[in-house]
Design a protein around this motif. Structure first.
Motif, PDB file in Angstrom:
ATOM      1  N   GLU A 256      61.740  54.751  34.619  1.00  0.00           N
ATOM      2  CA  GLU A 256      61.123  54.335  35.875  1.00  0.00           C
ATOM      3  C   GLU A 256      59.975  55.253  36.250  1.00  0.00           C
ATOM      4  OE1 GLU A 256      63.841  53.769  39.089  1.00  0.00           O
ATOM      5  OE2 GLU A 256      64.355  51.768  38.384  1.00  0.00           O
ATOM      6  N   GLN A 257      60.055  56.532  35.900  1.00  0.00           N
ATOM      7  CA  GLN A 257      58.959  57.458  36.171  1.00  0.00           C
ATOM      8  C   GLN A 257      57.694  56.958  35.509  1.00  0.00           C
ATOM      9  OE1 GLN A 257      60.081  61.272  34.635  1.00  0.00           O
ATOM     10  NE2 GLN A 257      60.324  62.134  36.670  1.00  0.00           N
ATOM     11  N   HIS A 258      57.828  56.430  34.318  1.00  0.00           N
ATOM     12  CA  HIS A 258      56.665  55.956  33.581  1.00  0.00           C
ATOM     13  C   HIS A 258      56.272  54.546  33.978  1.00  0.00           C
ATOM     14  CE1 HIS A 258      56.646  59.537  31.185  1.00  0.00           C
ATOM     15  NE2 HIS A 258      57.924  59.372  30.912  1.00  0.00           N
ATOM     16  N   ALA A 259      57.191  53.786  34.599  1.00  0.00           N
ATOM     17  CA  ALA A 259      56.882  52.407  34.986  1.00  0.00           C
ATOM     18  C   ALA A 259      55.761  52.375  36.008  1.00  0.00           C
ATOM     19  CB  ALA A 259      58.120  51.716  35.544  1.00  0.00           C
ATOM     20  N   GLY A 260      55.704  53.332  36.933  1.00  0.00           N
ATOM     21  CA  GLY A 260      54.665  53.375  37.945  1.00  0.00           C
ATOM     22  C   GLY A 260      53.377  53.997  37.449  1.00  0.00           C
ATOM     23  N   SER A 261      53.302  54.325  36.170  1.00  0.00           N
ATOM     24  CA  SER A 261      52.106  54.986  35.666  1.00  0.00           C
ATOM     25  C   SER A 261      51.129  54.011  35.007  1.00  0.00           C
ATOM     26  CB  SER A 261      52.493  56.095  34.686  1.00  0.00           C
ATOM     27  OG  SER A 261      53.162  55.551  33.574  1.00  0.00           O
ATOM     28  N   GLU A 262      51.482  52.730  34.926  1.00  0.00           N
ATOM     29  CA  GLU A 262      50.561  51.757  34.356  1.00  0.00           C
ATOM     30  C   GLU A 262      49.444  51.494  35.359  1.00  0.00           C
ATOM     31  OE1 GLU A 262      50.355  47.261  32.550  1.00  0.00           O
ATOM     32  OE2 GLU A 262      52.298  48.117  33.020  1.00  0.00           O
ATOM     33  N   VAL A 263      48.217  51.695  34.933  1.00  0.00           N
ATOM     34  CA  VAL A 263      47.072  51.550  35.821  1.00  0.00           C
ATOM     35  C   VAL A 263      46.158  50.461  35.283  1.00  0.00           C
ATOM     36  CG1 VAL A 263      45.066  52.720  36.805  1.00  0.00           C
ATOM     37  CG2 VAL A 263      47.191  53.981  36.488  1.00  0.00           C
ATOM     38  N   LEU A 264      45.784  49.571  36.178  1.00  0.00           N
ATOM     39  CA  LEU A 264      44.780  48.547  35.864  1.00  0.00           C
ATOM     40  C   LEU A 264      43.492  48.956  36.542  1.00  0.00           C
ATOM     41  CD1 LEU A 264      46.512  45.095  36.443  1.00  0.00           C
ATOM     42  CD2 LEU A 264      45.908  46.139  34.273  1.00  0.00           C
ATOM     43  N   GLY A 265      42.397  48.728  35.884  1.00  0.00           N
ATOM     44  CA  GLY A 265      41.125  49.069  36.486  1.00  0.00           C
ATOM     45  C   GLY A 265      40.115  47.958  36.313  1.00  0.00           C
ATOM     46  N   GLY A 266      39.082  48.017  37.115  1.00  0.00           N
ATOM     47  CA  GLY A 266      38.015  47.034  37.008  1.00  0.00           C
ATOM     48  C   GLY A 266      37.522  46.604  38.361  1.00  0.00           C
ATOM     49  N   THR A 267      37.074  45.372  38.421  1.00  0.00           N
ATOM     50  CA  THR A 267      36.618  44.809  39.686  1.00  0.00           C
ATOM     51  C   THR A 267      37.686  43.847  40.189  1.00  0.00           C
ATOM     52  OG1 THR A 267      35.457  43.030  38.544  1.00  0.00           O
ATOM     53  CG2 THR A 267      34.181  45.005  39.067  1.00  0.00           C
ATOM     54  N   ALA A 268      37.675  43.626  41.488  1.00  0.00           N
ATOM     55  CA  ALA A 268      38.691  42.764  42.087  1.00  0.00           C
ATOM     56  C   ALA A 268      38.064  41.941  43.197  1.00  0.00           C
ATOM     57  CB  ALA A 268      39.841  43.603  42.629  1.00  0.00           C
TER      58      ALA A 268
ATOM     59  N   ASP B 239      45.685  41.785  52.346  1.00  0.00           N
ATOM     60  CA  ASP B 239      46.594  42.688  51.640  1.00  0.00           C
ATOM     61  C   ASP B 239      46.862  42.252  50.205  1.00  0.00           C
ATOM     62  OD1 ASP B 239      48.376  40.549  52.031  1.00  0.00           O
ATOM     63  OD2 ASP B 239      49.321  41.507  53.745  1.00  0.00           O
ATOM     64  N   THR B 240      46.059  41.331  49.703  1.00  0.00           N
ATOM     65  CA  THR B 240      46.242  40.834  48.337  1.00  0.00           C
ATOM     66  C   THR B 240      44.885  40.742  47.656  1.00  0.00           C
ATOM     67  OG1 THR B 240      48.111  39.510  49.124  1.00  0.00           O
ATOM     68  CG2 THR B 240      47.239  38.967  46.955  1.00  0.00           C
ATOM     69  N   LEU B 241      44.855  41.166  46.399  1.00  0.00           N
ATOM     70  CA  LEU B 241      43.623  41.064  45.622  1.00  0.00           C
ATOM     71  C   LEU B 241      43.927  40.475  44.256  1.00  0.00           C
ATOM     72  CD1 LEU B 241      43.476  43.729  43.443  1.00  0.00           C
ATOM     73  CD2 LEU B 241      43.363  44.865  45.647  1.00  0.00           C
ATOM     74  N   THR B 242      42.883  40.021  43.608  1.00  0.00           N
ATOM     75  CA  THR B 242      43.014  39.484  42.259  1.00  0.00           C
ATOM     76  C   THR B 242      42.162  40.336  41.332  1.00  0.00           C
ATOM     77  OG1 THR B 242      43.273  37.261  43.171  1.00  0.00           O
ATOM     78  CG2 THR B 242      42.762  37.421  40.835  1.00  0.00           C
TER      79      THR B 242
ATOM     80  N   GLY C 266      33.073  49.947  44.475  1.00  0.00           N
ATOM     81  CA  GLY C 266      33.161  50.581  43.167  1.00  0.00           C
ATOM     82  C   GLY C 266      34.329  50.065  42.371  1.00  0.00           C
ATOM     83  N   ALA C 267      34.587  50.747  41.265  1.00  0.00           N
ATOM     84  CA  ALA C 267      35.685  50.352  40.391  1.00  0.00           C
ATOM     85  C   ALA C 267      37.020  50.593  41.093  1.00  0.00           C
ATOM     86  CB  ALA C 267      35.633  51.139  39.088  1.00  0.00           C
ATOM     87  N   ILE C 268      37.919  49.668  40.884  1.00  0.00           N
ATOM     88  CA  ILE C 268      39.236  49.737  41.500  1.00  0.00           C
ATOM     89  C   ILE C 268      40.237  50.182  40.454  1.00  0.00           C
ATOM     90  CG2 ILE C 268      41.073  48.400  42.613  1.00  0.00           C
ATOM     91  CD1 ILE C 268      37.617  47.120  42.825  1.00  0.00           C
ATOM     92  N   ALA C 269      41.141  51.063  40.850  1.00  0.00           N
ATOM     93  CA  ALA C 269      42.246  51.488  39.980  1.00  0.00           C
ATOM     94  C   ALA C 269      43.545  51.191  40.720  1.00  0.00           C
ATOM     95  CB  ALA C 269      42.139  52.971  39.670  1.00  0.00           C
TER      96      ALA C 269
ATOM     97  N   CYS D 244      46.437  50.656  45.217  1.00  0.00           N
ATOM     98  CA  CYS D 244      45.096  50.560  44.648  1.00  0.00           C
ATOM     99  C   CYS D 244      44.147  51.523  45.342  1.00  0.00           C
ATOM    100  CB  CYS D 244      44.574  49.127  44.769  1.00  0.00           C
ATOM    101  SG  CYS D 244      45.567  47.924  43.865  1.00  0.00           S
ATOM    102  N   ARG D 245      43.232  52.034  44.541  1.00  0.00           N
ATOM    103  CA  ARG D 245      42.237  52.992  45.040  1.00  0.00           C
ATOM    104  C   ARG D 245      40.841  52.528  44.647  1.00  0.00           C
ATOM    105  NH1 ARG D 245      43.949  57.594  46.730  1.00  0.00           N
ATOM    106  NH2 ARG D 245      46.040  58.359  46.421  1.00  0.00           N
TER     107      ARG D 245
END
Length: 195
Positions: A34-46, A52-55, A99-102, A118-119
């Motif tokens: 589970e520690q690693h489950a929250g470490s998957e990061v998606l990046g790009g534009t949204a 409160d929801t993005l694609t 800018g780019a979203i992570a 998201c940041r």
């Protein structure tokens, strides 16, 4: 007879110790996973679907820990109707263009929506939306909400129904404050009947 009873009870104790050791090992493994489950990061534009929801990359992502007014939800400010739901979406869209979203994926909620933090430019979007008064705390960001409320920003400078209350009155599905379900530890505990 006494020897048989002692032998059986010794066996039960040993079985119990082994079972507890196995459960502890499974819990430890699950916690590590589970520690690693929250470490998957998606990046790009949204793109903002609502406040409160993005694609992003074809994935619909619900920002965790906050709740924005529904897209068609109105509020009242200075005696006039204010489309606070549309304003929340517009502000999120504006932030997403900076800018780019992570997005760090957290998991899914009970509606099978992807939850994430998201940041953009290193700033937490949920915290920003709550701090600007365009969303309310929903399991997190209580300090940001307190500041927005004290400064009467956004929703706090108007009269409004909390999004959850508005959904309830308008026949929309209800949701609980965001908690990740289906985590590995939760699955293990359910499998062994402890949850």
């Amino acid at each position: 007879m006494i020897e048989d009873s002692l032998a059986r009870s010794g066996m039960k104790r040993r079985d119990l110790v082994v079972a507890v050791a196995i459960l502890m090992l499974m819990a430890l493994i699950a916690a590590r996973l589970e520690q690693h489950a929250g470490s998957e990061v998606l990046g790009g534009t949204a793109r903002a679907a609502d406040g409160d929801t993005l694609t992003m990359n074809g994935l619909r992502i619900r920002l965790s820990g906050m709740d924005a007014p529904e897209l068609t939800q109105p509020c009242r400010r200075d005696g006039a109707e204010w489309q606070c739901g549309a304003a929340a979406r517009a502000r999120l869209a504006e932030l997403l263009r900076q800018g780019a979203i992570a997005c760090t994926l957290i998991g899914t909620d009970r509606y099978n929506r992807t939850l994430a933090r998201c940041r953009v430019g290193g700033e937490d979007l949920g915290a920003r939306m709550v701090r600007e008064g365009l969303a309310v705390s929903y399991g997190d960001y209580e300090d940001a909400e307190a500041l927005a409320r004290a400064e009467r920003k956004g929703l706090w400078g108007s009269s409004f129904e909390r999004p959850q209350e508005w959904r309830q009155q308008h026949g929309r599905p209800q949701e609980e404050p965001h908690e990740v379900v289906g985590g590995i530890l939760a699955m293990v505990l359910r499998a062994i009947g402890l949850q």
